[in-house]
Design a protein around this motif. Structure first.
Motif, PDB file in Angstrom:
ATOM      1  N   GLU A  43      48.105  47.080  40.918  1.00 20.19           N
ATOM      2  CA  GLU A  43      47.633  48.451  41.079  1.00 20.19           C
ATOM      3  C   GLU A  43      48.431  49.113  42.197  1.00 20.19           C
ATOM      4  OE1 GLU A  43      43.306  49.174  40.553  1.00 20.19           O
ATOM      5  OE2 GLU A  43      43.176  47.001  40.358  1.00 20.19           O
ATOM      6  N   LEU A  44      48.775  50.367  41.951  1.00 20.06           N
ATOM      7  CA  LEU A  44      49.529  51.159  42.922  1.00 20.06           C
ATOM      8  C   LEU A  44      48.708  52.405  43.242  1.00 20.06           C
ATOM      9  CD1 LEU A  44      52.982  51.150  41.039  1.00 20.06           C
ATOM     10  CD2 LEU A  44      52.328  49.650  42.953  1.00 20.06           C
ATOM     11  N   GLU A  53      45.201  56.727  41.745  1.00 21.23           N
ATOM     12  CA  GLU A  53      45.207  55.269  41.563  1.00 21.23           C
ATOM     13  C   GLU A  53      45.903  54.962  40.247  1.00 21.23           C
ATOM     14  OE1 GLU A  53      41.268  53.671  41.853  1.00 21.23           O
ATOM     15  OE2 GLU A  53      40.896  54.643  43.764  1.00 21.23           O
ATOM     16  N   LEU A  54      46.837  54.019  40.301  1.00 22.49           N
ATOM     17  CA  LEU A  54      47.722  53.771  39.158  1.00 22.49           C
ATOM     18  C   LEU A  54      47.704  52.297  38.755  1.00 22.49           C
ATOM     19  CD1 LEU A  54      50.757  55.644  40.726  1.00 22.49           C
ATOM     20  CD2 LEU A  54      49.407  56.504  38.799  1.00 22.49           C
ATOM     21  N   PHE A  55      47.991  52.040  37.480  1.00 28.54           N
ATOM     22  CA  PHE A  55      48.269  50.686  37.011  1.00 28.54           C
ATOM     23  C   PHE A  55      49.752  50.602  36.703  1.00 28.54           C
ATOM     24  CE2 PHE A  55      43.858  51.220  35.056  1.00 28.54           C
ATOM     25  CZ  PHE A  55      43.220  50.467  36.026  1.00 28.54           C
ATOM     26  N   GLU A  56      50.399  49.532  37.169  1.00 25.98           N
ATOM     27  CA  GLU A  56      51.778  49.250  36.744  1.00 25.98           C
ATOM     28  C   GLU A  56      51.686  48.161  35.679  1.00 25.98           C
ATOM     29  OE1 GLU A  56      56.177  48.185  38.615  1.00 25.98           O
ATOM     30  OE2 GLU A  56      54.387  47.568  39.711  1.00 25.98           O
ATOM     31  N   THR A  57      52.112  48.468  34.452  1.00 23.24           N
ATOM     32  CA  THR A  57      51.920  47.523  33.342  1.00 23.24           C
ATOM     33  C   THR A  57      53.082  46.543  33.266  1.00 23.24           C
ATOM     34  OG1 THR A  57      53.070  48.858  31.707  1.00 23.24           O
ATOM     35  CG2 THR A  57      50.713  49.319  32.023  1.00 23.24           C
ATOM     36  N   ARG A  58      52.829  45.478  32.513  1.00 22.73           N
ATOM     37  CA  ARG A  58      53.846  44.439  32.356  1.00 22.73           C
ATOM     38  C   ARG A  58      55.150  45.000  31.785  1.00 22.73           C
ATOM     39  NH1 ARG A  58      51.866  39.755  33.738  1.00 22.73           N
ATOM     40  NH2 ARG A  58      49.680  40.310  33.633  1.00 22.73           N
ATOM     41  N   ASP A  59      55.019  46.022  30.894  1.00 22.46           N
ATOM     42  CA  ASP A  59      56.241  46.595  30.296  1.00 22.46           C
ATOM     43  C   ASP A  59      56.763  47.791  31.115  1.00 22.46           C
ATOM     44  OD1 ASP A  59      54.176  48.242  29.689  1.00 22.46           O
ATOM     45  OD2 ASP A  59      54.434  48.201  27.510  1.00 22.46           O
ATOM     46  N   GLY A  60      56.362  47.864  32.399  1.00 26.43           N
ATOM     47  CA  GLY A  60      57.004  48.830  33.299  1.00 26.43           C
ATOM     48  C   GLY A  60      56.501  50.253  33.195  1.00 26.43           C
ATOM     49  N   ARG A  61      55.316  50.456  32.571  1.00 30.41           N
ATOM     50  CA  ARG A  61      54.770  51.815  32.517  1.00 30.41           C
ATOM     51  C   ARG A  61      53.806  52.031  33.689  1.00 30.41           C
ATOM     52  NH1 ARG A  61      51.464  52.355  27.784  1.00 30.41           N
ATOM     53  NH2 ARG A  61      51.233  50.111  28.052  1.00 30.41           N
ATOM     54  N   ILE A  62      53.637  53.309  34.012  1.00 30.89           N
ATOM     55  CA  ILE A  62      52.695  53.694  35.060  1.00 30.89           C
ATOM     56  C   ILE A  62      51.577  54.481  34.383  1.00 30.89           C
ATOM     57  CG2 ILE A  62      52.417  55.159  37.108  1.00 30.89           C
ATOM     58  CD1 ILE A  62      54.260  53.038  37.899  1.00 30.89           C
ATOM     59  N   LEU A  63      50.327  54.019  34.511  1.00 37.99           N
ATOM     60  CA  LEU A  63      49.186  54.711  33.915  1.00 37.99           C
ATOM     61  C   LEU A  63      48.227  55.123  35.024  1.00 37.99           C
ATOM     62  CD1 LEU A  63      48.357  52.228  30.994  1.00 37.99           C
ATOM     63  CD2 LEU A  63      49.784  54.287  30.884  1.00 37.99           C
ATOM     64  N   VAL A  64      47.580  56.274  34.851  1.00 35.38           N
ATOM     65  CA  VAL A  64      46.635  56.726  35.880  1.00 35.38           C
ATOM     66  C   VAL A  64      45.268  56.087  35.659  1.00 35.38           C
ATOM     67  CG1 VAL A  64      45.373  58.718  36.802  1.00 35.38           C
ATOM     68  CG2 VAL A  64      47.820  58.902  36.323  1.00 35.38           C
ATOM     69  N   ASN A  65      44.706  55.483  36.694  1.00 37.40           N
ATOM     70  CA  ASN A  65      43.336  54.973  36.622  1.00 37.40           C
ATOM     71  C   ASN A  65      42.359  56.066  37.036  1.00 37.40           C
ATOM     72  OD1 ASN A  65      40.971  53.473  36.623  1.00 37.40           O
ATOM     73  ND2 ASN A  65      41.354  52.602  38.642  1.00 37.40           N
TER      74      ASN A  65
END
Ligand code: ADP
Length: 363
Positions: free
Chosen positions: A169-170, A235-247
């Motif tokens: 998490e970022l 608050e962000l998730f960094e996914t295994r495939d390098g995407r950034i998603l907003v939490n």
């Protein structure tokens, strides 16, 4: 901590607090004890204030609109703040402005949760009450229809989300003023334990410069589109495939920005104060190569102050921030910041101090 940031600027605070024991009520001179859910209390309180801001997001949106109609500037304003109050509204708006989020939709009952699961990769699914959650309360990871019953008991709308397979998490912290000036802090890594933020590392280690820039731009864009005034934590998730998603979004100084008190040229608190007063914003850049913040949770051991002697003597660079709260197991009662050039050493010193203050280690 926001009050502390106003002191060198000669800015006077008046505080509306639930109880005299609240952390801020212990240090602000001018305190009104009252219920932020009551419009008359808010109106009486707001009279004579130049501007109103918050250290939590729970003041009802319609009351904030009433204060604005009375001519009191509310920053961030209710139309922005609602996105930090209601996760359903937040998801809908982020979709509309093209911000990447986990797959989601509002669900009506456990059967609907099963349908949502089938539309994607099946269970597990994350369920969230749209309002009122914090520190993992109001968030459930469910593995079956049977497990999906609890979240509906509160009678609040429930949001279903895919369970994101994130690597970490970022958080992207930005501050924006009514003038439209904005600054971005370095993107941090935030580590949670049992749904509660435990450690923040600034800047996030091994985050490619391009991805860091993308996260900063995404947060600045959300601040602009939602017309946020003050501090915005994304608050962000960094996914295994390098995407950034907003939490999720927080519109106030945030735990992921506490490192900036000692680790940045201008802290999140100082910049929040500047922003709500529409003053030029301060430099958000770090002062040290690495800054680490570790939260101090209450342990079994009620007297934290006796630990000061050891912690301060062991690490003269350590910065301790305690909130004056009664110690209860698991409750956030303070945090420590450390900084330096060697990340492993900085992490070790911060963790040691937090554990010693909590009482889980004695050496
Ligand atoms: P709160 O309002 O309590 O902060 P969050 O929405 O931030 O609630 O969720 C708390 C924690 O639950 C997050 O920090 C993350 O670790 C986990 N979480 C939340 N949503 C998801 C998701 N869609 N996929 C995986 N983990 C999630």
């Amino acid at each position: 901590m926001t009050h502390e940031a106003g002191i060198p600027l000669g800015i006077r605070f008046k505080l509306l607090s639930d109880t005299p024991q609240d952390s801020a009520a212990q240090v602000v001179g001018d305190v009104v004890i009252g219920d932020y859910r009551d419009l008359d209390t808010l109106r009486d309180f707001a009279r004579g204030c130049d501007v109103i801001t918050f250290d939590h997001e729970h003041v009802p949106t319609e009351h904030l609109r009433a204060l604005e109609a009375d001519g009191i500037p509310v920053r961030p304003g209710p139309d922005a703040l609602v996105h930090a109050q209601d996760k359903g509204v937040m998801r809908a708006r982020l979709d509309a402005i093209g911000v990447p989020c986990p797959r989601h939709r509002i669900v009506s009952d456990p059967q609907d949760v099963a349908a949502f699961a089938e539309e994607g990769d099946g269970f597990p699914v994350v369920l969230k009450t749209v309002r009122g959650g914090y520190d993992g309360k109001g968030v459930w990871v469910v593995r079956s229809v049977e497990e999906a019953e609890d979240p509906f008991r509160a009678g609040v709308p429930v949001l279903a989300e895919e369970k994101v397979d994130f690597v970490r998490e970022l958080a992207a912290n930005v501050v924006r003023s009514p003038h439209g000036q904005a600054v971005a802090y370095p993107v941090v890594e935030s580590r949670q334990v049992n749904g509660v933020c435990d450690t923040v590392i600034a800047p996030a280690p091994d985050l490619p410069a391009e991805r860091a820039l993308q996260a900063e731009q995404l947060a600045l864009n959300i601040a602009k589109e939602l017309d946020v005034i003050g501090h915005l934590a994304v608050e962000l998730f960094e996914t295994r495939d390098g995407r950034i998603l907003v939490n999720e979004l927080a519109m106030r100084p945030h735990n992921s920005g506490h490192w900036s008190q000692d680790g940045a040229i201008t802290s999140q608190f100082a910049n929040h104060v500047r922003a709500v007063l529409d003053l030029p914003l301060g430099d958000p850049r770090p002062r040290a190569k690495w800054t680490v913040m570790v939260n101090v949770l209450g342990g079994d051991y009620p007297d934290m102050y006796s630990a000061y002697l050891h912690c301060m003597a062991r690490d003269p660079q350590l910065k301790i921030h305690m909130y004056g709260k009664d110690v209860k197991p698991g409750r956030k009662v303070g945090h420590v910041n450390t900084y330096g050039d060697d990340l492993a050493d900085v992490l070790d010193r911060a963790r040691h101090a937090a554990a010693y203050l909590r009482g889980t280690i004695t050496e």
